[in-house]
Design an enzyme around this catalytic site. Structure first.
Site, mmCIF file in Angstrom:
data_model
loop_
_atom_site.group_PDB
_atom_site.id
_atom_site.type_symbol
_atom_site.label_atom_id
_atom_site.label_comp_id
_atom_site.label_asym_id
_atom_site.label_seq_id
_atom_site.Cartn_x
_atom_site.Cartn_y
_atom_site.Cartn_z
ATOM 1 N N CYS A 335 0.793 -1.233 0.000
ATOM 2 C CA CYS A 335 0.000 0.000 0.000
ATOM 3 C C CYS A 335 0.827 1.287 0.000
ATOM 4 O O CYS A 335 0.497 2.208 -0.761
ATOM 5 C CB CYS A 335 -1.021 -0.016 1.138
ATOM 6 S SG CYS A 335 -0.532 -0.863 2.629
ATOM 7 N N ARG A 364 7.375 -10.864 5.729
ATOM 8 C CA ARG A 364 6.820 -10.613 7.049
ATOM 9 C C ARG A 364 7.508 -11.518 8.062
ATOM 10 O O ARG A 364 7.613 -12.727 7.839
ATOM 11 C CB ARG A 364 5.303 -10.858 7.052
ATOM 12 C CG ARG A 364 4.577 -9.924 6.103
ATOM 13 C CD ARG A 364 3.100 -10.212 5.999
ATOM 14 N NE ARG A 364 2.465 -9.312 5.028
ATOM 15 C CZ ARG A 364 1.189 -9.379 4.675
ATOM 16 N NH1 ARG A 364 0.401 -10.298 5.213
ATOM 17 N NH2 ARG A 364 0.699 -8.526 3.795
ATOM 18 N N GLN A 382 0.868 -11.605 -2.921
ATOM 19 C CA GLN A 382 -0.588 -11.544 -2.886
ATOM 20 C C GLN A 382 -1.127 -11.107 -4.245
ATOM 21 O O GLN A 382 -0.422 -10.446 -5.004
ATOM 22 C CB GLN A 382 -1.062 -10.532 -1.840
ATOM 23 C CG GLN A 382 -0.774 -10.896 -0.408
ATOM 24 C CD GLN A 382 -1.282 -9.827 0.552
ATOM 25 O OE1 GLN A 382 -1.133 -8.637 0.292
ATOM 26 N NE2 GLN A 382 -1.871 -10.238 1.645
ATOM 27 N N ASP A 384 -2.671 -8.627 -4.912
ATOM 28 C CA ASP A 384 -2.920 -7.416 -4.143
ATOM 29 C C ASP A 384 -3.340 -6.269 -5.056
ATOM 30 O O ASP A 384 -2.842 -6.148 -6.175
ATOM 31 C CB ASP A 384 -1.626 -7.047 -3.414
ATOM 32 C CG ASP A 384 -1.837 -6.041 -2.308
ATOM 33 O OD1 ASP A 384 -2.998 -5.849 -1.908
ATOM 34 O OD2 ASP A 384 -0.842 -5.468 -1.840
ATOM 35 N N LYS A 465 -12.824 -3.661 7.677
ATOM 36 C CA LYS A 465 -12.640 -4.582 6.557
ATOM 37 C C LYS A 465 -13.763 -5.606 6.489
ATOM 38 O O LYS A 465 -14.461 -5.868 7.473
ATOM 39 C CB LYS A 465 -11.298 -5.306 6.671
ATOM 40 C CG LYS A 465 -11.145 -6.139 7.945
ATOM 41 C CD LYS A 465 -9.795 -6.848 7.982
ATOM 42 C CE LYS A 465 -9.648 -7.694 9.258
ATOM 43 N NZ LYS A 465 -8.448 -8.540 9.239
ATOM 44 N N HIS A 511 -8.172 -1.320 -0.006
ATOM 45 C CA HIS A 511 -7.190 -2.397 -0.080
ATOM 46 C C HIS A 511 -7.974 -3.685 -0.345
ATOM 47 O O HIS A 511 -8.963 -3.953 0.340
ATOM 48 C CB HIS A 511 -6.444 -2.570 1.243
ATOM 49 C CG HIS A 511 -5.839 -1.328 1.803
ATOM 50 N ND1 HIS A 511 -4.474 -1.169 1.946
ATOM 51 C CD2 HIS A 511 -6.396 -0.184 2.289
ATOM 52 C CE1 HIS A 511 -4.226 0.003 2.487
ATOM 53 N NE2 HIS A 511 -5.373 0.629 2.709
#
Length: 636
Positions: A335, A364, A382, A384, A465, A511
């Site tokens: 992001c 991560r 991802q 994403d 979310k 997102h």
């Protein structure tokens, strides 16, 4: 006299002081008998809760999804009570329900007695005994100072820490017979509702997950309303072990892991094909829906992560390094880099919504103890995307994402369940921004007509979310897709576009990931299919094999003809017996076998064995190719 609005729109009035159980009984005796808890204006409450004002009412029975979570949390109290009865006083920490996997709950505790696997059955039996006592959990409200004093006297230091950390004027406990525990609730109305209990494992767990803190004992278990549900769950665990993606991944030569790169899988050719095929599948949707794919850097100055908020809220899960005097962080998320792309030049409202997609690698720093094959990794990618849009475009974008998620998971034969997660304790942004964001998601979900659960306090630190839980062929749920609404990023990165009125305005950022982590999705897909990938996705779609060496020339010609038809073809021209070749192909889960004997070699045909449809007999080669192409093109 409060008036209650029921789910079907009808109303019912009850006298002052009536409880949720009274409300259930007024609707019907069967409902009162099956009731576990209730919802007033969406808030979960005990059946003993008194109704004080007009509200929307929903009574939860054993069939309600929330009831299972309440049962599991109540089971952790039941287990703690049984342990203290058997082994004396325990210093209790936390005992939450779990939403997926083999376990339904656990409790962490500091106990002098070292619980062993042999103790688990004794504890189970004591839990079953308490269940038969049919005790009623009773909610007890206390002022914070009184509660702290009570826990100090009871030698419960961890509960004292929790109460002090809440920062509220009062807290609640639940008393169950002689057992008292700090808890917000709600709980089952009586212990007699437990029909199936099983303790599964005992492990160590550091307080706060911090290796510098004391090691506590953690006991895992599962609980159900009926013995039949428990037996089905245990059978599901057995099936899941057979379908473990790590074992299948080895058997099918898909991937492996090595200690030199913990949490970073090595994808072998077949596994890499599957990985790239999932990317290609999503790219088909991107092209149709107007996404633009981008490539962004891997490493950024820590100044970026400070600006985005990750440095304060996600730092413990990131990799950092220093170059000279400057600190850099590897990206755990895309992001911030997409925000920089948006800001690279002034945008017009005519460019919005701007949908940027990114398959870039993320890193991560997951704890070593939670790494698990493909489903929990440190290196991942991802599907994403970040959608930059105007406020009046939010609803249409979220609706489109709901439709996309259901379309994608339908292809893989997975059902979806929706959850709306709201503001967590640690978060960015004002109350006004959060209220606006949560209201926007609720509006779309309500308009969709699809059922959803509200998970209070479980949103991302930057926004609420919608999480999509996919149910696999073994009945397990996995949280995979997610859609997150963010009013904060535009503020933090000073993002602007020129609106229709010529003035500058802030965009809203959505997102979203549909498959989520490709590693995790692939791990789930392997277990969902048992390695029997659908024809369109299988790395090897057809295997051509010969009965004797005489048919090898015809076999090579047939394999090439199938490749020319756009099929992925393997061959087995070994001198082994045909039954051995068929067995090997079956173990490799090959969707289609094309077998040539003398007669087939002469006529240009093949004997076809389909993994899913059985023996299809002898078919002309072109008919087989046409049939397979049709199934691939329609993904059936």
């Amino acid at each position: 006299m409060p008036t209650l609005t029921l789910p079907d729109g009808s109303t019912k009035s009850l006298p002052e002081g009536a409880t949720l159980l009274d409300a259930a009984a007024s609707i019907g005796p069967r409902l009162a008998k099956d009731a576990i808890a209730g919802k007033l204006d969406g808030k979960l409450l005990d059946l003993s809760h008194k109704i004080e004002k007009d509200a929307k009412l929903e009574i939860l029975t054993t069939k309600s999804p929330e009831a299972t979570e309440i049962l599991r949390h109540s089971a952790s109290h039941l287990m703690a009570q049984a342990i203290t009865r058997l082994f004396g006083k325990a210093k209790l920490w936390v005992g939450p329900p779990l939403n997926e996997g083999r376990y339904g709950f656990y409790y962490d505790m500091d106990l002098e007695h070292r619980i062993t696997e042999d103790d688990l059955r004794k504890i189970e039996q004591e839990m079953e005994k308490i269940a038969k006592e049919d005790l009623k959990p009773v909610r007890v409200e206390m002022k914070t100072e009184e509660a702290i004093q009570k826990m100090v006297e009871a030698d419960q230091p961890y509960k004292v820490e929790l109460i002090r950390g809440f920062g509220v004027p009062s807290v609640s406990f639940y008393r169950q017979g002689e057992f008292l525990d700090l808890c917000e609730g709600p709980h089952v109305p009586r212990t007699g509702v437990f029909g199936g209990l099983k303790l599964m494992a005992v492990t160590g767990a550091y307080l706060h997950g911090d290796q510098k803190q004391k090691m506590l004992q953690r006991v895992y278990g599962c609980a159900f309303f009926t013995k039949k549900e428990l037996d089905a769950h245990l059978k599901g665990i057995e099936d899941a072990e057979k379908n473990d993606h790590r074992r299948i991944g080895t058997d099918l030569d898909l991937f492996f892991t090595d200690p030199v790169a913990p949490g970073s899988p090595f994808f072998l050719p077949k596994g890499a094909f599957l990985y790239n095929a999932l990317i290609s599948f999503m790219r088909e949707h991107y092209q149709r829906l107007g996404y633009q794919e981008v490539i962004t850097p891997q490493v950024f100055s820590s100044e970026l992560w400070k600006r985005s908020g990750h440095y304060d809220h996600y730092r413990d899960n990131m990799y950092f390094c220093r170059v000279g005097e400057e600190e850099f962080g590897m990206k755990p998320m895309n992001c911030p880099s997409h925000a920089l792309m948006f800001r690279a030049r002034l945008r017009s409202y005519r460019e919005l919504p701007l949908r940027l997609a990114d398959f870039g690698r993320l890193h991560r720093l997951e704890a070593s103890g939670v790494l698990a094959g493909l489903t929990r990794v440190r290196s991942l990618s991802q599907d994403d995307s970040h959608i930059f849009c105007m406020p009046d475009q939010i609803e249409a974008e979220i609706q489109a994402l709901l439709a996309l998620a259901f379309e994608v998971y339908r292809v893989f034969g997975m059902e979806l369940r929706l959850e709306l997660s709201t503001r967590p304790p640690k978060s960015l942004g004002s109350d006004e921004i959060w209220a606006k964001a949560e209201g926007a998601l609720r509006k779309v979900l309500d308009a969709s007509g699809r059922p959803y659960q509200v998970k209070a306090g479980e949103g991302a630190f930057y926004g609420p979310k919608i999480d999509f839980h996919a149910k696999d062929a073994l009945g397990r749920e996995w949280q995979l897709a997610t859609v997150q609404l963010d009013f904060n990023m535009a503020e933090r990165f000073d993002l602007e576009y020129v609106g229709p009125d010529g003035h500058r305005a802030r965009p809203v950022v959505i997102h979203r990931a549909i498959l989520g982590s490709l590693e995790r999705f692939l791990g789930v897909l392997i277990e969902h299919t048992g390695g029997k990938f659908p024809l369109w996705l299988a790395p090897e779609q057809v295997r051509v094999m010969t009965i004797t060496d005489k048919e090898i020339p015809a076999g090579e010609k047939a394999a090439q003809a199938l490749r020319d038809a756009g099929l992925r073809v393997g061959t087995d021209f070994r001198g082994d017996k045909i039954n051995a070749k068929i067995r090997d192909a079956s173990l490799q889960r090959i969707p289609c076998l094309a077998i040539l004997g003398g007669r087939e070699a002469e006529t240009g045909a093949v004997s076809v064995r389909d993994r899913d449809r059985g023996d299809l007999g002898v078919l002309p080669l072109q008919d087989l190719a046409k049939d397979l192409r049709a199934r691939i093109d329609t993904r059936t």
